[in-house]
Motif scaffolding. Structure first.
Motif, mmCIF file in Angstrom:
data_model
loop_
_atom_site.group_PDB
_atom_site.id
_atom_site.type_symbol
_atom_site.label_atom_id
_atom_site.label_comp_id
_atom_site.label_asym_id
_atom_site.label_seq_id
_atom_site.Cartn_x
_atom_site.Cartn_y
_atom_site.Cartn_z
ATOM 1 N N ALA A 76 38.241 36.755 39.361
ATOM 2 C CA ALA A 76 38.863 38.019 39.770
ATOM 3 C C ALA A 76 40.380 37.962 39.689
ATOM 4 N N HIS A 77 40.969 36.841 40.092
ATOM 5 C CA HIS A 77 42.432 36.763 40.080
ATOM 6 C C HIS A 77 43.010 36.629 38.676
ATOM 7 N N PHE A 78 42.337 35.886 37.811
ATOM 8 C CA PHE A 78 42.831 35.816 36.434
ATOM 9 C C PHE A 78 42.652 37.161 35.725
ATOM 10 N N ILE A 98 45.481 49.452 39.622
ATOM 11 C CA ILE A 98 44.347 49.251 38.713
ATOM 12 C C ILE A 98 43.869 47.805 38.730
ATOM 13 N N SER A 99 44.813 46.874 38.660
ATOM 14 C CA SER A 99 44.428 45.461 38.630
ATOM 15 C C SER A 99 43.756 45.027 39.932
ATOM 16 N N SER A 100 44.260 45.516 41.062
ATOM 17 C CA SER A 100 43.684 45.131 42.353
ATOM 18 C C SER A 100 42.293 45.729 42.558
ATOM 19 N N ILE A 101 42.111 46.986 42.149
ATOM 20 C CA ILE A 101 40.798 47.620 42.302
ATOM 21 C C ILE A 101 39.755 46.915 41.436
ATOM 22 N N LEU A 102 40.084 46.697 40.170
ATOM 23 C CA LEU A 102 39.130 46.033 39.279
ATOM 24 C C LEU A 102 38.900 44.582 39.708
ATOM 25 N N GLY A 103 39.983 43.890 40.100
ATOM 26 C CA GLY A 103 39.836 42.516 40.553
ATOM 27 C C GLY A 103 38.975 42.417 41.806
ATOM 28 N N SER A 104 39.193 43.332 42.751
ATOM 29 C CA SER A 104 38.413 43.333 43.990
ATOM 30 C C SER A 104 36.940 43.639 43.724
ATOM 31 N N SER A 105 36.670 44.554 42.803
ATOM 32 C CA SER A 105 35.281 44.896 42.493
ATOM 33 C C SER A 105 34.559 43.710 41.860
#
Length: 226
Positions: A76-78, A98-105
């Motif tokens: 998720a973090h990468f 966008i990056s945080s939402i997709l990473g969190s999902s």
């Protein structure tokens, strides 16, 4: 769903993405990856400690939870770093949001699937998590699914709300530190993000930080660090 049904990751992970995104914004891709790897090592150490501590029903951290947590974190973090880097030249909120939402999902899906799905039971046959496969309405109101899906949805909803809150410090930490980049030129061009600032010219109160960052950013682009 009550708070005990959610993981602490729901409360902490959005801020972990915030740290990564801020590092990415101000220090570049390589520095952000180093932060993630450092956090991954710390997480592995904490997971190992957890597997050695016994609770009422066994180890405080089971093998599946440790594997799920570690895999979800690194993937998720990468992913977050790559997505942030792709949108970094857009409006200030697009890249972190966008990056945080997709990473969190992705983090939520990977963790709960590895830790509680019956499909992954072969990883730790001695760990009985059949309770997580009980079919119930998602969040008590939607279609029927295994109980762990409800946990995952609740986890993601908490993360989603915290992601929006985490944009506040990201916005104000960037004041006076922005850097403009001109792409499509045969040479590197960067400039301060604050414009000419004629209204404070000659008053001795201008902040040169954005100029210094523009120079450093240009240097990193030249050596391929961004």
């Amino acid at each position: 769903m009550c708070i005990r049904d959610r993981t602490w990751g729901a409360l902490t992970y959005p801020f972990a993405f915030l740290v990564t995104d801020i590092t990415n914004r101000f220090y570049g891709l390589t520095a952000a990856r180093k932060v993630v790897l450092f956090g991954f090592i710390i997480g592995l150490f904490c997971s190992f400690i957890g597997t050695q501590l016994q609770g009422e029903f066994g180890p405080l951290v089971t093998l599946r939870i440790a594997l799920g947590s570690a895999t979800a974190f690194i993937v998720a973090h990468f992913l977050d770093i790559s997505i942030f880097n792709y949108f970094r030249e857009e409006k200030w909120w697009k890249a972190p949001l966008i990056s945080s939402i997709l990473g969190s999902s992705i983090d939520t899906i990977i963790f709960f699937f590895i830790a509680f799905s019956s499909v992954m039971s072969f990883l730790e046959p001695s760990n009985d998590v059949t309770w997580a496969s009980e079919q119930i309405p998602i969040l008590g109101i939607l279609g029927t699914a295994p109980f762990w899906v409800s946990l995952a949805v609740a986890d993601f909803l908490v993360k989603l709300s915290l992601v929006t809150i985490s944009l506040i410090p990201f916005k104000y930490l960037g004041i006076g530190n922005g850097v403009n980049i001109t792409i499509g030129l045969p040479f590197v061009r960067t400039s301060p993000d604050h414009g000419t600032a004629f209204d404070i010219a000659g008053k001795g109160i201008a902040n040169p930080e954005s100029f210094f960052r523009a120079v450093k950013y240009a240097q990193k682009m030249i050596v391929g660090d961004i």
